[in-house]
Design a protein around this motif. Structure first.
Motif, mmCIF file in Angstrom:
data_model
loop_
_atom_site.group_PDB
_atom_site.id
_atom_site.type_symbol
_atom_site.label_atom_id
_atom_site.label_comp_id
_atom_site.label_asym_id
_atom_site.label_seq_id
_atom_site.Cartn_x
_atom_site.Cartn_y
_atom_site.Cartn_z
ATOM 1 N N GLY A 306 60.331 45.956 80.379
ATOM 2 C CA GLY A 306 59.109 46.755 80.377
ATOM 3 C C GLY A 306 57.900 46.053 79.821
ATOM 4 N N LEU A 307 58.025 44.768 79.473
ATOM 5 C CA LEU A 307 56.887 44.014 78.941
ATOM 6 C C LEU A 307 56.271 43.171 80.054
ATOM 7 C CD1 LEU A 307 58.228 42.804 75.466
ATOM 8 C CD2 LEU A 307 56.968 44.888 76.032
ATOM 9 N N HIS A 308 54.944 43.185 80.110
ATOM 10 C CA HIS A 308 54.230 42.440 81.152
ATOM 11 C C HIS A 308 52.979 41.805 80.540
ATOM 12 C CE1 HIS A 308 56.842 44.520 83.995
ATOM 13 N NE2 HIS A 308 56.498 45.656 83.409
ATOM 14 N N PRO A 309 53.113 40.658 79.879
ATOM 15 C CA PRO A 309 51.930 40.021 79.257
ATOM 16 C C PRO A 309 50.891 39.637 80.292
ATOM 17 C CG PRO A 309 53.851 38.572 79.200
ATOM 18 C CD PRO A 309 54.343 39.899 79.665
ATOM 19 N N SER A 310 49.636 39.933 79.986
ATOM 20 C CA SER A 310 48.526 39.645 80.899
ATOM 21 C C SER A 310 47.365 39.064 80.105
ATOM 22 C CB SER A 310 48.091 40.913 81.620
ATOM 23 O OG SER A 310 46.844 40.741 82.267
ATOM 24 N N GLN A 311 46.877 37.929 80.554
ATOM 25 C CA GLN A 311 45.749 37.298 79.879
ATOM 26 C C GLN A 311 44.512 38.177 79.942
ATOM 27 O OE1 GLN A 311 46.408 34.165 78.520
ATOM 28 N NE2 GLN A 311 44.491 34.321 77.406
ATOM 29 N N GLU A 312 44.327 38.866 81.057
ATOM 30 C CA GLU A 312 43.149 39.702 81.239
ATOM 31 C C GLU A 312 43.189 40.960 80.380
ATOM 32 O OE1 GLU A 312 40.850 42.118 84.846
ATOM 33 O OE2 GLU A 312 42.423 40.668 85.312
ATOM 34 N N GLU A 313 44.360 41.579 80.228
ATOM 35 C CA GLU A 313 44.464 42.851 79.525
ATOM 36 C C GLU A 313 44.774 42.700 78.041
ATOM 37 O OE1 GLU A 313 47.145 45.587 81.338
ATOM 38 O OE2 GLU A 313 46.469 45.145 83.377
ATOM 39 N N HIS A 314 45.414 41.616 77.646
ATOM 40 C CA HIS A 314 45.964 41.542 76.287
ATOM 41 C C HIS A 314 45.356 40.447 75.417
ATOM 42 C CE1 HIS A 314 49.605 43.297 78.577
ATOM 43 N NE2 HIS A 314 48.932 44.293 78.012
ATOM 44 N N SER A 315 44.413 39.671 75.931
ATOM 45 C CA SER A 315 43.801 38.630 75.109
ATOM 46 C C SER A 315 42.688 39.224 74.253
ATOM 47 C CB SER A 315 43.246 37.507 75.986
ATOM 48 O OG SER A 315 42.265 38.017 76.865
ATOM 49 N N LEU A 316 42.482 38.637 73.095
ATOM 50 C CA LEU A 316 41.409 39.101 72.212
ATOM 51 C C LEU A 316 40.194 38.198 72.361
ATOM 52 C CD1 LEU A 316 41.075 37.243 69.347
ATOM 53 C CD2 LEU A 316 43.365 38.155 69.016
ATOM 54 N N PHE A 317 39.017 38.770 72.168
ATOM 55 C CA PHE A 317 37.791 37.984 72.328
ATOM 56 C C PHE A 317 36.673 38.601 71.504
ATOM 57 C CE2 PHE A 317 37.432 41.296 75.548
ATOM 58 C CZ PHE A 317 36.122 41.718 75.412
ATOM 59 N N LEU A 318 35.670 37.781 71.210
ATOM 60 C CA LEU A 318 34.431 38.216 70.585
ATOM 61 C C LEU A 318 33.285 37.550 71.323
ATOM 62 C CD1 LEU A 318 36.580 38.272 68.022
ATOM 63 C CD2 LEU A 318 34.502 38.697 66.742
ATOM 64 N N ASP A 319 32.311 38.346 71.780
ATOM 65 C CA ASP A 319 31.101 37.832 72.410
ATOM 66 C C ASP A 319 29.978 37.826 71.374
ATOM 67 O OD1 ASP A 319 32.390 37.534 74.816
ATOM 68 O OD2 ASP A 319 31.775 39.482 75.597
ATOM 69 N N ILE A 320 29.510 36.633 71.021
ATOM 70 C CA ILE A 320 28.553 36.454 69.936
ATOM 71 C C ILE A 320 27.214 35.990 70.488
ATOM 72 C CG2 ILE A 320 28.141 35.351 67.705
ATOM 73 C CD1 ILE A 320 30.633 37.016 67.681
ATOM 74 N N HIS A 321 26.116 36.569 69.980
ATOM 75 C CA HIS A 321 24.792 36.041 70.292
ATOM 76 C C HIS A 321 24.610 34.764 69.479
ATOM 77 C CE1 HIS A 321 20.224 36.118 69.898
ATOM 78 N NE2 HIS A 321 20.477 35.903 71.167
ATOM 79 N N PRO A 322 24.546 33.599 70.126
ATOM 80 C CA PRO A 322 24.612 32.340 69.377
ATOM 81 C C PRO A 322 23.439 32.101 68.446
ATOM 82 C CG PRO A 322 24.080 31.936 71.687
ATOM 83 C CD PRO A 322 24.431 33.380 71.576
ATOM 84 N N VAL A 323 22.270 32.661 68.747
ATOM 85 C CA VAL A 323 21.094 32.403 67.907
ATOM 86 C C VAL A 323 21.212 33.121 66.568
ATOM 87 C CG1 VAL A 323 18.580 32.628 67.742
ATOM 88 C CG2 VAL A 323 19.643 32.018 69.915
ATOM 89 N N THR A 324 21.798 34.326 66.552
ATOM 90 C CA THR A 324 21.873 35.123 65.321
ATOM 91 C C THR A 324 23.264 35.165 64.714
ATOM 92 O OG1 THR A 324 22.308 37.151 66.576
ATOM 93 C CG2 THR A 324 20.004 36.626 66.110
ATOM 94 N N GLY A 325 24.304 34.897 65.506
ATOM 95 C CA GLY A 325 25.670 35.014 64.999
ATOM 96 C C GLY A 325 26.169 36.438 64.926
#
Length: 455
Positions: A306-325
């Motif tokens: 019943g486990l189905h690892p998916s890069q699209e659904e299960h990966s963690l990410f943070l989108d940062i504005h590079p000028v301000t952090g």
């Protein structure tokens, strides 16, 4: 914004409902079904804010959660079949204890009606339920558990703080802004077996230093994971018109020591891709990983149906504005699993084959929106863009203003020749008139007396 974060955060929880508990007790392969999400609105606010003399500020950040039925796929009254962490976790912990003690524990489990698997509601699993075993342990083994009364996976998080953080303000040294100086008065923790793993690196996980580049990395200390984490740059992007850098978890984040030597301090390890957090979770055999054992040894996912690892659904990410952090959009996803096995002398464990069984995975997400987003876009994207193009407009205007006197000077020269160019006199007269007109354009010597010339 730093004190009262205006971004709405949500905690989405997914449970692994065990479909064949009786087969597992007989040595069968576990089969699970993902249930959820059960979504909670997360409220955060800082208190006890104290500015110190060494360019740091200390604070406590409190968290509280409210269930969101409209965003959830189910209700808190849904029943979930899960491993009984208290029974199966205690069994593994007692594996190497004397047989007499294990038999005594079996008798206690039987007397209290404890079984290897339990069927409880989402609300009970999340925020706690009364368990006679907890009362018994707290009575005869005080201090073994960090909680009193109800036992729940998230019971300690609701209406509580994540510890006393002391971070640098950057007033005296801008390069250290947001970096953690101490957590609960400690500059390093003592959960792990190496100095590197015990280090408290990065920020508290909310803001980072400005002026990032693709070579930058994102480090933060997570009290829930009892360790510092480091995310790597993945790609550039745009969020609601705002340029961002996306940072994600490298494959080595939860790798074991044999695959990634710097993680040796987090061992004893099992398969790569899961981290043993027993040392900071009252010695229970709990493991932290990415959901569905993403980026882990394939053996782990293959051992549980019943486990189905998916890069699209299960990966963690943070989108940062590079000028301000400052984070614009984030989704931090983690999974909690329990190592279970048959333990001789403890009858409740039956013939369970050794397996790391997922309990729950959860994602904390938030995206800037509404008025804060509009203010951010106007001041940090729109105005700089206007000023960027304004410099070219001003440059063009300056060039135009410089050309005006040049054009005027050229036109003045042309007018000096007009009176003779249309003359019908002979060649000698034209040469005389031209010589005279050129003399008019020559500056007179200093002190000369100018007289009117009439033609």
């Amino acid at each position: 914004m730093w004190k009262e974060i205006p971004v709405p955060f949500y905690l989405s929880v997914y449970f692994f409902d065990v479909l064949n508990p009786e087969d597992i007790l007989k040595g069968g392969r576990p089969q699970v079904r993902e249930r959820g999400p059960y979504v909670y609105r997360e409220f955060r606010h800082k208190s006890n804010i104290t500015f110190n003399d060494n360019d740091t500020v200390s604070f406590l950040e409190y968290r509280s959660y409210q269930f969101q039925p409209d965003k959830s796929h189910g209700s808190e009254s849904d029943y979930i079949v899960m491993p009984n962490i208290l029974v199966l976790g205690a069994a593994v912990m007692m594996e190497h204890k004397p047989m007499s003690l294990r038999l005594l524990m079996t008798l206690a489990f039987t007397t209290l009606g404890e079984r290897a698997f339990m069927n409880r509601t989402v609300g009970e699993i999340m925020w706690g339920y009364e368990d006679p075993l907890v009362h018994l342990i707290n009575k005869y083994l005080p201090g073994m558990f960090p909680f009193q009364g109800k036992f729940g996976l998230f019971a300690e998080l609701n209406n509580s703080n994540s510890g006393l953080f002391t971070v640098f303000t950057g007033v005296k040294d801008f390069g250290r802004i947001h970096l953690v100086d101490k957590w609960n008065g400690l500059s390093r923790v003592n959960f792990w077996h190496s100095d590197q793993c015990n280090m408290i690196n990065g920020t508290s996980g909310q803001m980072w230093a400005p002026f990032m580049t693709p070579e930058s990395s994102l480090e933060f200390y997570s009290p829930d994971a009892c360790r510092s984490m480091k995310l790597d740059f993945q790609a550039t992007g745009v969020f609601e018109g705002i340029p961002t850098y996306r940072f994600g978890a490298p494959p080595t984040l939860f790798a074991n020591g044999s695959v990634y030597p710097p993680n040796e301090g987090f061992c004893p390890c099992r398969e790569s891709g899961i981290q043993n957090v027993s040392t900071c979770r009252f010695s229970a055999p709990l493991f932290l990983s990415q959901p569905h054992f993403l980026n882990a040894d394939p053996v782990l996912a293959a051992a549980v149906g019943g486990l189905h690892p998916s890069q699209e659904e299960h990966s963690l990410f943070l989108d940062i504005h590079p000028v301000t952090g400052i984070p614009m959009n984030c989704s931090v996803k983690l999974q909690l699993s329990l190592f279970i096995k048959a333990v001789k002398g403890i009858g409740q464990t039956g013939k369970i084959e050794p397996v790391v069984l997922p309990l729950v995975w959860f994602g904390e997400s938030g995206a800037m929106e509404g008025e804060p987003l509009r203010t951010f876009y106007t001041q940090l994207v729109l105005l700089p863009k206007v000023l960027h193009y304004a410099q070219y407009v001003l440059l063009a205007l300056g060039c135009f203003l410089l050309l005006v006197p040049v054009a005027y000077h050229v036109r003045s020269q042309e007018k000096c020749y007009l009176f003779w160019s249309s003359s019908k006199k002979g060649p000698q007269d034209k040469e005389a008139i031209q010589a005279y007109s050129e003399s008019l354009m020559t500056p007179a010597p200093k002190g000369a007396v100018l007289q009117e010339a009439r033609l």
